[in-house]
Scaffold this active site. Structure first.
Site: not given
Ligand code: C5P
Length: 298
Positions: A12, A150
């Site tokens: 990401k 996350d």
């Protein structure tokens, strides 16, 4: 039981990351726009009858165009987040089955690309299928947030999301797919905890939504005006390589550029693939680290 389950775990980037303040539990309240890119670790889960967990990590090479080695290899044993995810899933469901887990690592470590978090999410997803546990999305989300801030993002099913709280409150966003980025990673990494310890929070919400609104209507330049990462200043102070990357990106005509997460990766947003390839070549010529081109995922 299926014989094997294979999961691709994407990296990401944080297009926006504002640290709003420190909380009583030691974590920081934040607002972030996270998006996955086409750079993957691969995980393969195979049933075994012994009831034990086995983890094998392989270096699958650097991203295309990348150079150099990551600063460290992922641990093979119980300290790896993959192992911890597998163990937590077994504990939460009372499952006694074992598994062999093979990891082919491509996402650089300690780079702000959340490779370890993505691998952990892939493990919860993959073992839930392999062991036919039928664990609910809510349970998987809860386990993911116990493992790391996350991780829930990677289970939410969206390729881009607004992440709030300590990162675990997820609102999926729809953005045009295939935004082109150039990502550069220096030879050194940074510890997330240390970067957070040195950051100066900036109260004020709403920037993430403004960035997402601009991107969703194709206004790249306006979106670039909202790109922001509170952790950058701390990372610049802790690691001169990141500062050098910022300077290199500043010399080139990117639409916008930013450090991802807690660093050390730095990325630039481009109008299209051709421009990204051209600017990646110019960054490589400057010798600032491993440079690769990626697209956001559909
Ligand atoms: O949640 P995770 O284990 O990935 O976080 C690693 C470290 O980063 C935490 O131990 C904490 O020091 C810091 N962190 C934080 N606030 C967040 C997320 C992470 O302070 N929202």
């Amino acid at each position: 039981m299926p014989d094997a389950v294979v999961v691709e775990a994407p990296a990401k980037l944080n297009l926006y990351l504002r640290i709003l303040g420190k909380r009583a539990d030691g974590f920081h309240e934040l607002e972030s726009v996270m998006t996955t890119i086409g750079l993957y670790d691969t995980l393969r889960f195979t049933a075994n009858d012994s009831g034990s967990l086995e983890l094998e990590c392989h270096d699958a090479g650097r991203p295309v165009g990348g150079a150099g080695s990551p600063p460290e290899s992922p641990p093979n044993g119980p300290t790896n987040l993959i192992w911890r995810a597998a163990q937590l899933l077994r504990d939460a469901t009372g499952c006694a089955a074992g598994a062999k887990i093979e990891l082919w690592k491509r996402i650089p470590i300690a780079a702000g690309l959340a490779g370890g978090s993505s691998d952990a999410a892939a493990t919860l997803f993959g073992l839930n299928r392999l062991w036919k546990l039928n664990a609910s999305s809510q349970l998987l989300h809860d386990l993911a947030s116990q493992l790391g801030s996350d991780i829930p993002f990677f289970l939410c099913g969206a390729t881009t999301a607004l992440c709030q709280g300590r990162g675990e409150i997820i609102t999926p966003l729809s953005l045009p797919a295939g935004l082109s980025v150039v990502v550069a990673r220096p030879a050194t990494g940074l510890s997330t905890a240390e970067v957070f310890r040195h950051c100066r929070p900036e109260p004020g919400t709403g920037g993430g939504q403004q960035l997402a609104a601009a991107l969703s209507t194709g206004r790249l330049q306006a979106a670039a005006g909202h790109m922001h990462n509170t952790l950058q200043e701390a990372a610049f102070r802790l690691n001169a390589d990141v500062l050098q990357l910022r300077d290199a990106f500043s010399q080139l005509p990117f639409v916008g550029h930013l450090m991802s997460g807690s660093g050390t990766s730095y990325f630039g947003l481009c109008h299209n693939r051709n421009e990204a390839a051209r600017l990646a070549g110019r960054l490589r010529a400057l010798g600032v680290g491993a440079v690769f081109v990626a697209q956001t995922r559909p």
